[in-house]
Design an enzyme around this catalytic site. Structure first.
Site, short mmCIF file in Angstrom:
data_model
loop_
_atom_site.label_atom_id
_atom_site.label_comp_id
_atom_site.label_asym_id
_atom_site.label_seq_id
_atom_site.Cartn_x
_atom_site.Cartn_y
_atom_site.Cartn_z
N SER A 85 0.83 -1.21 0.00
CA SER A 85 0.00 0.00 0.00
C SER A 85 0.86 1.26 0.00
CB SER A 85 -0.89 -0.01 1.24
OG SER A 85 -0.11 -0.36 2.37
N THR A 187 -1.91 3.23 4.01
CA THR A 187 -0.95 4.34 3.99
C THR A 187 -0.16 4.38 5.28
OG1 THR A 187 -2.38 5.69 2.62
CG2 THR A 187 -0.86 6.88 4.05
N THR A 205 2.05 6.95 0.37
CA THR A 205 1.13 5.87 -0.04
C THR A 205 1.21 5.61 -1.53
OG1 THR A 205 -1.18 5.15 0.17
CG2 THR A 205 -0.83 7.40 -0.54
N ARG A 215 -5.98 9.49 -10.34
CA ARG A 215 -6.59 9.80 -9.04
C ARG A 215 -5.53 10.14 -8.00
NH1 ARG A 215 -6.32 7.58 -3.54
NH2 ARG A 215 -8.37 7.78 -2.60
N THR A 238 -5.42 7.72 7.42
CA THR A 238 -5.33 6.60 6.49
C THR A 238 -6.75 6.19 6.17
OG1 THR A 238 -4.46 4.38 6.11
CG2 THR A 238 -5.11 4.92 8.37
N GLY A 239 -6.91 5.48 5.08
CA GLY A 239 -8.25 5.03 4.70
C GLY A 239 -8.70 5.69 3.41
N1 ASP Z 1 -5.57 7.41 2.11
C1 ASP Z 1 -5.05 6.68 0.99
C2 ASP Z 1 -5.76 7.09 -0.24
O1 ASP Z 1 -6.96 7.28 -0.22
C3 ASP Z 1 -5.10 5.22 1.11
C4 ASP Z 1 -5.21 4.65 2.46
O2 ASP Z 1 -4.61 5.06 3.41
O3 ASP Z 1 -5.97 3.74 2.62
O4 ASP Z 1 -5.13 7.17 -1.26
#
Ligand code: ASP
Length: 327
Positions: A85, A187, A205, A215, A238-239
Site C-alpha cells: 500500500s 498508507t 502511499t 486519481r 489513512t483510509g
Molecule cells: N488514504 C489513501 C488514499 O486514499 C489510502 C489509504 O490510506 O488507505 O489514497
C-alpha cells in the site's frame, strides 16, 4: 495501566531483517496509549508502522530532529515490497501503474508534497526536497518525476511480480470498490516529537488499489492526509482518501486540539464529522492518529481493524484503535 497482553517491541533491537509476519502472532493492546511528557514519541499508522518507528527511533534516541525521524521511518515502508500500500510493491492503479502520493511537514510549518508520481522509490524524500528546495508546496506527475531525476533519484520499476499478478486477477472482474481493512488501504502516516519538543509528520502511499489513473487521494494534501502545527500538535490519516478530503480531517483534528480537545476527542470528532456528512461512510474505512504538544496521543477509526504503532522510551506497542462501528 497498560494491558499485560500488550505487544512490545524493543525498538533498539529492531533490525532491518525483522519480519512483520512475526508480529501477527502477538497480542495487541487496547489502550489508552501511554507516553511520557517531555520525551520523544513516535506514532504511526498500521502494523508496518512498528518497523518504521524503529528506524525513526534510531534518530530520535540520538537527539535527532523529528523531521529526519519521520522521513527515515516512512522510507522503511516505502522500500518494503511486502507493504503493498506504500511505495515499491504497492498495488497499481487500474491501468497497472504504481502512482505515489506523499507529503511532509516540519516544526516551522513548512510543507512539501508530491502526487501522481511514478518510478521513484522514496516519494517522501522528494516531498522533502520540494519543501526545502522550491518555493512550492506540491509537484505532480511528470513534473515531480523530472524534479526527482534532476535531484539524483533513480527511475525504477515499482511494480513487483506479486502486485502485477494480483492486478491481473483483479482485471478479470474489474470493478473498483473500496474493501474495508484488507491491505489495499494502508498508507503510512507518522508523527514524531523530538527531544527539543519539535513536531514533524510524514505521510506516504501508493493510494487506493486499482484507483482510476490520475486519481490523487488525501495523503499528499496538506490538511487532509497530514497536518502539523508545532504550537498545538499534529494529525494524520489513512483510509478512503475521498472522505478525508471532503472533511479536511487532519487540519480539523489540529484545530479541535487548538480549541482544547484532547487528541483522542479530536480524532473521534473528525470521524463523527464523516459519519454526519457522508451518507455511505459505512462502505469505507478511515483511521486517524493525533498527538498534542505534550506528547499525548489519540487514534480513532470507523471500522474495527485499524491499528497503530506508538514508540516511547524505545518501546513500541501496537494498539488497536477504538472505532465508531462495533461490528
Ligand atoms: N488514504 C489513501 C488514499 O486514499 C489510502 C489509504 O490510506 O488507505 O489514497
Amino acid at each position: 495501566m497498560i494491558d499485560r497482553r500488550r505487544f512490545i517491541v524493543q525498538s533498539l533491537s529492531l533490525g532491518a531483517g525483522v519480519s512483520l509476519l512475526g508480529l501477527s502472532a502477538c497480542s495487541r493492546a487496547k489502550g489508552p496509549a501511554q507516553t511520557i511528557k517531555g520525551q520523544p514519541v513516535i506514532i504511526s499508522t498500521w502494523r508496518h508502522g512498528v518497523e518504521a518507528n524503529g528506524a525513526a527511533w534510531k534518530i530520535l534516541k540520538n537527539g535527532g530532529r523529528a523531521l529526519d525521524a519521520v522521513e527515515a521511518g516512512v522510507r522503511v515502508s516505502e522500500a518494503d515490497p511486502e507493504v503493498m500500500s506504500v511505495g515499491y510493491g504497492g498495488h497499481p492503479d487500474r491501468d497497472g501503474k504504481v502512482t505515489l502520493d506523499a507529503c511532509i511537514m516540519d516544526e516551522k510549518g513548512n510543507a512539501g508534497a508530491v502526487c501522481f508520481l511514478e518510478h521513484i522509490m522514496h516519494p517522501i524524500s522528494v516531498a522533502r526536497l520540494v519543501m526545502e528546495k522550491t518555493p512550492h508546496v506540491m509537484l505532480s506527475g511528470q513534473g515531480a518525476l523530472e524534479f526527482a531525476l534532476d535531484n539524483g533519484f533513480l527511475k525504477e520499476n515499482l511494480l513487483t511480480e506479486k502486485a502485477k499478478t494480483l492486478w491481473e486477477e483483479w482485471l478479470k472482474n474489474g470493478k473498483y470498490k473500496p474493501v474495508i481493512n484488507i491491505e489495499n488501504h494502508d498508507t503510512i502516516s507518522m508523527l514524531a516529537i523530538d527531544a527539543e519538543g519539535h513536531l514533524s509528520g510524514a505521510c506516504t502511499t501508493s493510494g487506493a488499489a486499482y484507483k482510476m489513473h490520475g486519481r490523487v487521494g488525501d495523503s499528499p494534501i496538506i490538511g487532509a492526509g497530514l497536518y502539523c502545527d508545532n504550537e498545538v500538535g499534529g494529525a494524520a490519516a489513512t483510509g478512503q482518501g475521498e472522505l478525508v478530503m471532503k472533511t479536511l480531517g487532519s487540519f480539523l483534528i489540529v484545530e479541535l486540539m487548538r480549541n482544547g480537545a484532547s487528541p483522542q476527542q479530536a480524532c473521534e470528532e473528525a470521524v463523527l464529522r464523516i459519519v454526519k456528512r457522508i451518507p455511505d461512510y459505512r462502505e469505507s474505512q478511515i483511521g486517524y492518529i493525533a498527538i498534542d504538544k505534550s506528547g499525548q496521543t489519540g487514534a480513532y477509526c470507523l471500522h474495527p481493524g485499524f491499528d497503530y504503532a506508538l514508540t516511547s522510551q524505545g518501546n513500541t506497542i501496537l494498539y488497536d484503535a477504538p472505532c465508531f462501528l462495533k461490528e
